[in-house]
Design an enzyme around this catalytic site. Structure first.
Site, PDB file in Angstrom:
ATOM      1  N   THR A 183     -10.035  22.324  24.416  1.00 42.17           N
ATOM      2  CA  THR A 183     -10.575  23.361  25.299  1.00 42.17           C
ATOM      3  C   THR A 183     -12.063  23.177  25.512  1.00 42.17           C
ATOM      4  O   THR A 183     -12.751  22.646  24.651  1.00 42.17           O
ATOM      5  CB  THR A 183     -10.312  24.784  24.740  1.00 42.17           C
ATOM      6  OG1 THR A 183     -10.726  25.740  25.708  1.00 42.17           O
ATOM      7  CG2 THR A 183     -11.048  25.054  23.447  1.00 42.17           C
ATOM      8  N   GLU A 211      -7.345  17.335  34.189  1.00 45.37           N
ATOM      9  CA  GLU A 211      -7.038  18.086  35.405  1.00 45.37           C
ATOM     10  C   GLU A 211      -5.742  18.864  35.208  1.00 45.37           C
ATOM     11  O   GLU A 211      -4.733  18.294  34.771  1.00 45.37           O
ATOM     12  CB  GLU A 211      -6.905  17.104  36.571  1.00 45.37           C
ATOM     13  CG  GLU A 211      -7.222  17.770  37.901  1.00 45.37           C
ATOM     14  CD  GLU A 211      -6.801  16.917  39.083  1.00 45.37           C
ATOM     15  OE1 GLU A 211      -6.552  17.491  40.153  1.00 45.37           O
ATOM     16  OE2 GLU A 211      -6.696  15.685  38.907  1.00 45.37           O
ATOM     17  N   GLY A 213     -14.954  31.013  24.357  1.00 47.54           N
ATOM     18  CA  GLY A 213     -14.302  32.272  23.965  1.00 47.54           C
ATOM     19  C   GLY A 213     -12.956  32.018  23.315  1.00 47.54           C
ATOM     20  O   GLY A 213     -12.624  32.576  22.264  1.00 47.54           O
ATOM     21  N   ASP A 242      -3.381  27.366  27.409  1.00 51.07           N
ATOM     22  CA  ASP A 242      -3.539  27.658  28.829  1.00 51.07           C
ATOM     23  C   ASP A 242      -3.173  29.120  29.033  1.00 51.07           C
ATOM     24  O   ASP A 242      -2.111  29.574  28.599  1.00 51.07           O
ATOM     25  CB  ASP A 242      -2.678  26.752  29.715  1.00 51.07           C
ATOM     26  CG  ASP A 242      -3.224  26.756  31.145  1.00 51.07           C
ATOM     27  OD1 ASP A 242      -4.340  26.259  31.339  1.00 51.07           O
ATOM     28  OD2 ASP A 242      -2.546  27.287  32.046  1.00 51.07           O
TER      29      ASP A 242
HETATM   30  P1  ITT Z   1      -9.780  25.098  28.964  1.00 54.89           P
HETATM   31  O1  ITT Z   1      -8.787  24.705  30.020  1.00 54.89           O
HETATM   32  O2  ITT Z   1     -10.840  24.089  28.737  1.00 54.89           O
HETATM   33  O3  ITT Z   1      -9.123  25.560  27.697  1.00 54.89           O
HETATM   34  P2  ITT Z   1     -10.367  27.294  30.791  1.00 54.89           P
HETATM   35  O4  ITT Z   1     -11.313  28.454  30.731  1.00 54.89           O
HETATM   36  O5  ITT Z   1     -10.422  26.412  32.018  1.00 54.89           O
HETATM   37  O6  ITT Z   1     -10.604  26.417  29.470  1.00 54.89           O
HETATM   38  P3  ITT Z   1      -7.667  28.164  31.459  1.00 54.89           P
HETATM   39  O7  ITT Z   1      -7.497  27.167  32.542  1.00 54.89           O
HETATM   40  O8  ITT Z   1      -6.538  28.391  30.511  1.00 54.89           O
HETATM   41  O9  ITT Z   1      -8.920  27.813  30.535  1.00 54.89           O
HETATM   42  O10 ITT Z   1      -8.100  29.533  32.134  1.00 54.89           O
HETATM   43  C1  ITT Z   1      -8.015  30.741  31.472  1.00 54.89           C
HETATM   44  C2  ITT Z   1      -8.703  31.819  32.301  1.00 54.89           C
HETATM   45  O11 ITT Z   1      -8.224  33.087  31.871  1.00 54.89           O
HETATM   46  C3  ITT Z   1     -10.217  31.823  32.093  1.00 54.89           C
HETATM   47  O12 ITT Z   1     -10.870  32.300  33.256  1.00 54.89           O
HETATM   48  C4  ITT Z   1     -10.382  32.807  30.939  1.00 54.89           C
HETATM   49  O13 ITT Z   1     -11.641  33.433  30.927  1.00 54.89           O
HETATM   50  C5  ITT Z   1      -9.242  33.795  31.201  1.00 54.89           C
HETATM   51  N1  ITT Z   1      -8.731  34.281  29.900  1.00 54.89           N
HETATM   52  C6  ITT Z   1      -7.851  33.660  29.071  1.00 54.89           C
HETATM   53  N2  ITT Z   1      -7.692  34.349  27.934  1.00 54.89           N
HETATM   54  C7  ITT Z   1      -8.499  35.429  28.042  1.00 54.89           C
HETATM   55  C8  ITT Z   1      -8.795  36.508  27.187  1.00 54.89           C
HETATM   56  O14 ITT Z   1      -8.278  36.596  25.967  1.00 54.89           O
HETATM   57  N3  ITT Z   1      -9.649  37.422  27.630  1.00 54.89           N
HETATM   58  C9  ITT Z   1     -10.213  37.340  28.844  1.00 54.89           C
HETATM   59  N4  ITT Z   1     -10.020  36.345  29.699  1.00 54.89           N
HETATM   60  C10 ITT Z   1      -9.156  35.386  29.311  1.00 54.89           C
END
Ligand code: ITT
Length: 194
Positions: free
Chosen positions: A11, A41, A15, A70
């Site tokens: 990741t 990607e 957060g 994800d």
């Molecule tokens: P990685 O792929 O590098 O892990 P990313 O932020 O791109 O990081 P995702 O594609 O899985 O990850 O997108 C998840 C989105 O959902 C991202 O905008 C997060 O902030 C949000 N999200 C996921 N879990 C959350 C949580 O517990 N609280 C608030 N927002 C969350």
């Protein structure tokens, strides 16, 4: 070399990493962050597909066991959007929140759910374990609270009468999609990662 309790975390989201660290370190897992230059990607069409893709690619690139998350927010009145596109919905957390509030406008149906898929891949890229967790809640009209990350300030959990951003980390874990996913994953992980 791989030792018994070692995982590379696929990741770039600090957060997520912080929450995963707490959940896994309790059980004695040593985590290492993926190399920053490895960006995968997300071409999958489901949370599970994207979690598997990230875990698998990072495992192959590092030659170690890897874990990926994800996740995203599915809003009922927006036909489940932003869903797997939650990270791509804007360029910052504040941006994504204001776009979501704008798109929902004065819609009365505020129902939504957070979804979290976790996958663990072996060093050869094959998937050893995949789980999913869901948390239902409601989208507020304006942000509340300063904890957590991402969409937390607008996601309200009626049973606790708090947003994710108002909860302590322990309470967020109890309700959250990621907490639920780890509750399924943790009893299995010691049997799978050798
Ligand atoms: P990685 O792929 O590098 O892990 P990313 O932020 O791109 O990081 P995702 O594609 O899985 O990850 O997108 C998840 C989105 O959902 C991202 O905008 C997060 O902030 C949000 N999200 C996921 N879990 C959350 C949580 O517990 N609280 C608030 N927002 C969350």
């Amino acid at each position: 070399m791989t030792n018994h309790k070692f995982l590379v975390v696929a990741t770039s989201n600090p957060g997520k990493l912080k929450e995963m660290q707490v959940y896994l370190q309790d059980l004695g897992w040593e985590l290492q962050l993926k190399p920053a230059e490895l960006e995968i990607e997300e071409t999958g069409e489901t949370f599970i597909a994207n979690a598997c893709l990230k875990a698998s690619e990072i495992a192959k690139a590092t030659g170690e066991w890897s874990i990926a998350d994800d996740s995203g927010l599915m809003v009922d009145a927006l036909d489940g959007q932003p869903g797997i596109y939650s990270a791509r919905y804007g360029s910052s957390d504040a941006d994504r929140i204001s776009r979501l509030l704008r798109e929902l406008g004065s819609e009365q149906n505020r129902g939504a759910q957070f979804v979290c898929a976790i996958a663990i891949a072996r060093p050869d890229g094959t998937i050893a374990l995949q789980v999913e967790g869901i948390c239902r809640g409601e989208i507020l009209h304006s942000p509340r609270g300063t904890g957590g990350f991402g969409y937390d300030p607008i996601f309200y959990v009626p049973a606790q009468q708090q947003t994710f951003a108002e909860m302590t980390p322990d309470i967020k874990r109890l309700y959250s999609h990621r907490g639920q996913a780890f509750q399924s994953l943790l009893p299995q992980i010691d049997k799978i990662v050798k």
